[in-house]
Structure formats: structure tokens, C-alpha cells
Write a protein that holds these residues in place. Sequence first.
Motif, short mmCIF file in Angstrom:
data_model
loop_
_atom_site.label_atom_id
_atom_site.label_comp_id
_atom_site.label_asym_id
_atom_site.label_seq_id
_atom_site.Cartn_x
_atom_site.Cartn_y
_atom_site.Cartn_z
N SER A 166 11.39 13.81 46.04
CA SER A 166 10.67 14.41 44.67
C SER A 166 8.95 14.23 44.99
CB SER A 166 10.99 12.96 43.24
OG SER A 166 10.81 11.86 43.83
N HIS A 167 8.56 14.81 44.12
CA HIS A 167 7.52 14.99 44.08
C HIS A 167 6.56 15.21 45.30
CE1 HIS A 167 7.94 11.01 41.14
NE2 HIS A 167 6.76 11.76 40.73
N THR A 168 7.85 15.98 45.57
CA THR A 168 6.97 17.47 46.80
C THR A 168 6.74 18.68 46.58
OG1 THR A 168 8.87 17.84 47.92
CG2 THR A 168 7.85 15.79 48.69
N THR A 201 12.85 14.81 40.48
CA THR A 201 13.47 13.70 41.16
C THR A 201 15.41 13.90 40.55
OG1 THR A 201 13.83 12.52 38.40
CG2 THR A 201 12.06 11.91 40.08
N GLN A 215 17.83 11.17 46.76
CA GLN A 215 16.06 10.95 46.92
C GLN A 215 14.77 11.25 46.68
OE1 GLN A 215 17.73 11.73 49.96
NE2 GLN A 215 17.09 12.36 51.34
N ARG A 232 2.49 17.91 36.93
CA ARG A 232 3.31 17.34 38.40
C ARG A 232 2.86 18.31 39.53
NH1 ARG A 232 8.93 15.11 38.83
NH2 ARG A 232 7.89 14.22 37.32
N ARG A 238 -0.72 19.38 40.97
CA ARG A 238 -1.42 18.04 41.47
C ARG A 238 -1.27 17.51 42.77
NH1 ARG A 238 -0.78 15.80 35.39
NH2 ARG A 238 0.73 15.08 36.63
N LEU A 239 0.12 18.08 43.00
CA LEU A 239 1.23 17.87 44.20
C LEU A 239 0.05 19.02 44.96
CD1 LEU A 239 4.43 17.25 43.43
CD2 LEU A 239 2.49 15.25 44.46
#
Lengths: 171, 171, 171, 171, 171, 171
Positions: free
Chosen positions: C40-42, C48, C38, C159, C162-163
Motif C-alpha cells: 500500500s501507499h505507493t 491497503t 501487504q 494520498r 502526496r505520494l
Amino acid sequence: MRAFLIGRWQPFHKGHLEIIKKISAEVDEIIVGIGSCQKSHTLTDPFTAGERMMMITKTLENYDINYYAIPIIDIDYNAVWVSSVESLTPPFTTIYTGNSLVRELFSERNYVVKKPELYNRTDYSGTKIRKKMLDGSAWEHLVPEEVVKVIEEIDGINRIRRLSEKDYDEE
Amino acid sequence: MRAFLIGRWQPFHKGHLEIIKKISAEVDEIIVGIGSCQKSHTLTDPFTAGERMMMITKTLENYDINYYAIPIIDIDYNAVWVSSVESLTPPFTTIYTGNSLVRELFSERNYVVKKPELYNRTDYSGTKIRKKMLDGSAWEHLVPEEVVKVIEEIDGINRIRRLSEKDYDEE
Amino acid sequence: MRAFLIGRWQPFHKGHLEIIKKISAEVDEIIVGIGSCQKSHTLTDPFTAGERMMMITKTLENYDINYYAIPIIDIDYNAVWVSSVESLTPPFTTIYTGNSLVRELFSERNYVVKKPELYNRTDYSGTKIRKKMLDGSAWEHLVPEEVVKVIEEIDGINRIRRLSEKDYDEE
Amino acid sequence: MRAFLIGRWQPFHKGHLEIIKKISAEVDEIIVGIGSCQKSHTLTDPFTAGERMMMITKTLENYDINYYAIPIIDIDYNAVWVSSVESLTPPFTTIYTGNSLVRELFSERNYVVKKPELYNRTDYSGTKIRKKMLDGSAWEHLVPEEVVKVIEEIDGINRIRRLSEKDYDEE
Amino acid sequence: MRAFLIGRWQPFHKGHLEIIKKISAEVDEIIVGIGSCQKSHTLTDPFTAGERMMMITKTLENYDINYYAIPIIDIDYNAVWVSSVESLTPPFTTIYTGNSLVRELFSERNYVVKKPELYNRTDYSGTKIRKKMLDGSAWEHLVPEEVVKVIEEIDGINRIRRLSEKDYDEE
Amino acid sequence: MRAFLIGRWQPFHKGHLEIIKKISAEVDEIIVGIGSCQKSHTLTDPFTAGERMMMITKTLENYDINYYAIPIIDIDYNAVWVSSVESLTPPFTTIYTGNSLVRELFSERNYVVKKPELYNRTDYSGTKIRKKMLDGSAWEHLVPEEVVKVIEEIDGINRIRRLSEKDYDEE
């Protein structure tokens, strides 16, 4: 030997007490699981886990029974339910249950599964007792005296009656 | 082009296989979602996600199909379900489904939604096959050979029969 | 014999591939668990589960390896985690892990626990690769060619960058 | 004095508006709880919490009513539901509800519980309005003008019709 | 045009108010998301969602601003968070945020992402204001008058001081 | 009068026993909450709720104390935690705690909050005892004899040692 017995105990009645007395004669310790512990305040499950815990503890302290009473939460994931029970209870080897799903889940994990011997099922039934509570019939003789006291302390009969009032829905 | 096909596959049968074969002829890769992946051990959903994953993988490795098999959990929150699927799958543009809720949710997110072409729905039906498993009729000819082996490995027929035993409820 | 290997695969790199090749030589089928599915995006978990699934599948289809790739959700309840894994995977008897908690949980359930043989840990490290992605160093030679393509398809490097931008917090 | 009124508002109709106008004449501020806020995209609960929030806000800004509109999530745990509501709302002392469970839960927490005065229940009923939306009858006169606009903006009638299409199940 | 602005508002201060006034001059309606709505009673997040809702509503009703204030629950699943926000809010096209994760998540969903123009960040900082509340410095001039009243109504300063008492742990 | 005492009991030691003996002299019944009941198998929380339940029950059955031992799950939502505890326990009026958050939450709900009188905190500390278990020092004299037996039955010392092994991470 330790055994596990799970029920909803809504409310705890004399039939339940007889089952526990019989099982406790066969085992060293009995674990009484309070199932659907997060449920309360419905006509089918009127009492909280804490209230049911009190019914069981107050009753059993009059008997020479080695027991644990442990709330068990429903988790909507059958394949992990046995593990969840195991984490909340002392280790046990035998489970007493009349429910086919519970039987299957514990059988697949190599537990000994037995059916509890019911006692006067005609009179001692949670469904029937809750119905009597609702319609004003006598129910007190069907549960241990201590359970009557607990239900009085929490004003349980009025809770059930209020829950049964017809909705008047603004929808 | 990648397409997504979701089902419960309880069990995976020859009708399912035909659907996948047809779709895979139209797309580069097919993502087979194993829906309600947390469900198992009931008469409607007897098999775990892992068991269903095995049925699908063992069967499809005999065909030249580019596929992913991915368990998808039910989340009781329709408005976020598409995002949840997207996070678990490779990107796709088309979804094959006969379910009106799934169709609506993906349509609102601008997916191409198609209905899969069913194959001999009279014989190939999960409901009917589970019923045959229960009452002792022949079911083996309705599923791929590999599925028969998986169900044998996990002793699945006995599981279903035990789950159907009448409850003997201590309530 | 089936074995289970769990990792986060952020991203899937050549060291991972070597581990899988070695294990698959010892077993009939290998189950590759995609842990923390679950997340993602860190910066630590940028991709994902679906993207990691794609990295693994695209890479392994070039090898003659019998495998399953299965997303595994974190559940913050150690005592039931093994059951949760079991419900999502085909039955297995051996687990390869270097993590002491995972080792302990599976050992208590009587699994055979082995440590995977790492391969050139100095170069092949997820942490180091993510750092290179961030600071603009070459990272492509550290992952299989198919992983480079997946990360391009999803614009993964941007991605991550930007993170990492400094927050400008209205708090 | 602040009062709380909870409903599902699927959709917000003129009967609802009349209830709110009457209550707001009796209290300083009214808190309008948007119940089952996580539900949407079903025939019974077609609209999201955000859409229902818009219906209520757009309508009430034409009236001189001090109100809060607050989404309330269902939590399947009756005994903690009052606390959950309390954490999401300004403090209040009175609740208006026709639902016996809600009444009981707030009564046990010493709230004043009142029944809202319904207004022309024959015409103003969510169930009937959703049925009219589905079968093509006129429904617009039963809801405030602003609600018509919201439902148009989100293409709500087509959503309901698509959700009602017969399933064509690949099961 | 509608825009979304999310914050924790612990507490809502004059810097927040200035941001909202500036944004509302550029858009038709502003949606004020109350983030981490389930958090309260800690030194970092002392106030409940309901209390923060009251701070915002009481303050903004003195201005001619079209706004919605909506509690947003944290969900520890980045990939579905945007969908969750969408289901709780009216449709919007622009998000104002200084947080890189929020920016990335909404950018990937094709939202216009802007940075809010901060106002006297030196004085107007939630962290600094909470520190002043704790150590007895003047804080009232840093928040709108209505926020002072809300914090008085709920005895907020004493809550923060009691939460900061040293633990005396029986562990 | 009933009082509530919550702890993690990792493990239950003689200092805990002294606290319970003192409180039980002041009240009719004591409810022993087993906090963080879902945690286990970490160096800080090595024992399951069931194992801790056994430690407490086995020890207290040697004393004439009226008690309930009840597992309490952590819920990451401070504002509803008191209600959750109330639903799992018999009604009580007093809580003994040294934790400032617990004190604040129960104070706001009008409970009497007292600090338990600690007993020889230098020797009797869960942190210190777990450290001794890990490094091979004597710990047995710091816990009741029954706790030693429980930890032996579950092979607890080896669990802690295995959990402390250095990770060998394939990441």
C-alpha cells in the motif's frame, strides 16, 4: 522409487543408521532430511545442520547407499510445509515417518506414508545419548565411529557441557 | 458504525453465531477476523483459514448481516499488530474482545473496546467441541448445519483423529 | 464448482467487475484473491488490502454473486505459493489468470487454468486510472459507484498526489 | 577497549545501573544491548524498546559513562545471532553475560566472556519489581528516578495491570 | 518536544551534522533513526548499522545535543512501518523528512511533518562522497573528523573498492 | 582441506563440472552450495533447489570426488550471511568465488578467497543455455548427460517455455 526420511539427528546414531540401511534396501534412493536445520547450540539441538550433514555423509560413504542429505528449515506454517520440502528435494513418492503431524500433512498430499522400523530403541535414542554426553557416561559406542570423529573435531561435548551451566542472570 | 471481532473459530460454533448476531444488531457492519490464520493441522488449530472462512461465510449467508470475514496472520510483535489489522480491514472504531492483550493494544490506539456477550459458554466451547470430535461424542448439534457440511467436505474429523495418534518417534 | 481469480485491484474498476460477472455465470462460487495484500501507499499500489476489500464487497453486494474476497500475501518463494493460497481459500479446481507464472505454478499442481475474458481493456486499466487520479482527469466513470465512495472515505486521491510529490532528499 | 552487555531491562533498575557503573570503570566504552527489542505489552516484557531506551538514556546521562544503547532483535537462529549483534554495534572484544547460551555463542567466536558482578540481587530483580508494580507495592525506590518518570509518562503501571486482567474468552 | 529524523547516513557527513544542529535548536530531544539498518557491504550502503551508529555518536558527543541514535529496520510493509518506528523510539510528535512516502505514512498518523533545511547540498551528498571514496578523490573534508577515524578503524575505503571490483562470474 | 564453491546452477553445465573437477584436485572435500535455493519457476531461475541437487548429485556420482551439495537460502542481510552459510556446512577454510560481494564478506571473516578457473566461458554459460532451451536450439551437449535426464524427468523445457508466454494481464 525414491523415499524421504526426516529426522533431527541430534546426533546421528546407530539406530538411525539401521533405519536407513533397511529403507535403502527397499528403495532406489533415499532422501535424508535434516530437520530443524536452523536450530543449534541448545541442549536439545546442540549441533548445527552442517555438523549433522557431516555426521551423515561421513557415515554413509562407507555403505553402498544412494542417498541425498538435505537440510530442511522449520517453517511455522503447517499447510505449506510439504511444498517447502518438495522444492528442496528430488521428487519422491514415499515418506517414512513416525510423527503424526508429518504423516497427516503428507497423506493429505497423497504420499505413501510408512513407519520406519526402529532398531533397539532402548539404547539408541538421541535424548539418552545427549544425556550421557552431558553427565560423562560412555556414549561413543552408540554412534558410528565417524560421528565420534565429527564431534571431536567440533569439540561438541564441551559445547553441550557449557550450554548446561547454570545461568547467572543479571535480569 | 463498523466493529471488529476476532477469534480463531476452531471450529465456528453456535455460540460464535450468537455473538455475531448480537453485535450485528448494534453496528452497521461487522468485521470477523480469522485469527492465527497461518495455523492448521494441530489438535488445537485443526482447520485452515480457508476452511474457517468457508464455515463462517456459509453460515452467515443465511442471516441478514453485513459482514467481512478476513484472515489475520499472527505476528510476533505486539507493538505493530494493530497496524497490521488496520491494513487488512475496512476502517472501524469499536473492537469486541475478551482477550486482555488485544484489549490493551487497541485501547492504547484509542479504539472503543467492548466485551462480547457470551452465550451458553458451558456447551459452546471450541475446546470442548474439538474434544468431542476426537473421542467420538456427538458434536454436530453444537455448530451450525453449514459447518457440519464443511467439516464433512474436508474430512475434518479424520484429520483430527489422525493428528492425535501417538507418535512413534525415530529420534 | 469453485474458481479462483487473483488480482491487485488498485483500484477495483468496471473491467474487473465485468470479468467477475462473466466468471460467476460459469461457476458456483468465485474466490476473489486480493494479491500483494501487504502492499500500500505507493503509486503503483496505493490502497491497503482492507480498502480494496471494501471496494470489492461494497460493489458485489449489489449483484447476485456467490463470492469470497480473501487477501493473499506475496511470498517470495514461488514453489510454496500455491500451498499458501490453498490454505487461505476454500477448495477450488479452476483458476482464472492471465499471468504466466501463476498459470505455470497452478498447472504443475493440476489445476484447470483459464484466461479471463477482458472487457474494454483500453479504458479499464488500473495503470491508466491511477494516472488519471494523479493528473486530475476524470476517473470516476471507470469504477463502480461504490468504489468512488470508498476512495472518498479514505481521502485516496490526496494520498496518491502526496505520494507523487518530488522527494527532497537529505541523503 | 569496548565491552557489550545485553539485557532485557524490563524495567531498568538500580541493580542494572550498578553493573553498568562497574563495567564502565573497566572499559573505554560500554555497549548496552536492549534484548528482545520486538517484545512488549506482556507481563514479562511490558515495555517497548523505545521506552527501555529512554529509561537507560535518561538515567545514564547523569553519569560520566561512554555508552551506546542499541536495540537487538531476537532471531530464532542461534548460529547467526553473534553476526547480527556485530552488525548493529561498534566493534567490541569483551562481552559481559550470565547467560550460558550467549556465553557459548560468543566464546565460539573468540570473544572474551565475563560474568557481570551482580549487586543486591535480592532486592534488584526485574521479576520482583514487575510483581510489585502489579500488586500495588512500592517499587519506585528500586529503579532510578528517571525510570519512574518514564513509566509515568507512558502510564506503564496501568498497562501492566490491564494486561493482567483475567481473559474472558469467546473461544 | 521530541522530533524524529531518519536517514541512511552512508556515511554521516557535514551536511547531516548541520541538519541535526538546526533541528536540535528547535526541539528538546532529537531521535536520529539509522534507516535500512540491516543493509551493508554494497556500493550504495557500504557501512553496517553499528558503524554508522559509531559515526553519529562520536561526532555528536562534541556538541551539546540531546539525542538518541536508533537503528531502524526496513520492513517491506508500508502500513505497519510507523508502528514499528514507534515501538523502537521514545514518543515524538514531529518528524523531519524529505521523503514523500515517509511524509505520507506519518501524516496519516497525525504527526507534524517538516522538511529539514538542507545545507550546501552540492558538496554534502552521500552519493558524491561514496563516489569520491571509490575513485580516490579527497572526501575527508566532507565528513566530521570522527567519521574519518571510524572509516579508518574499519578499513572502509578498501571495503568499498573491493566491492566495486568487476565480477568474474562462474554462472 | 575443505573448500566451498557457491553457484546457482541454473542449470548445472559442463563448465561447472570442469570447475569442480579442478578444485577437487586441490582439496580434500568440496562443498557445493546451491545458492538462491528458494528461487524457482522464473526465466532466470527455472529449477528448484531439489532439481538442481539432483543434477549435481547424479553427475558427480560418476566421478571420484568428495563433495557435499547443500542448499543455501538467500538472506537479505549481508552482514549475517557468512554465519548462515557456516551453520549449514561442514567447517571450511577456502572459498572459491568470482563474486565481489561474496569475496568481501568472506575476506572480512578471514577466509582464503580464490577465483575459480573458468572453462570455455563462451559456450558454457547458464544464461546462454537457458536462452537455447527457450528458443529451441540444441543445449543438450552443453550439460552433463545426467542433467539432460533430470530436465526430462521434470519436463523442464516446457516449464521454461510456458513461463515465457506473454502475460495477458487483467490489471
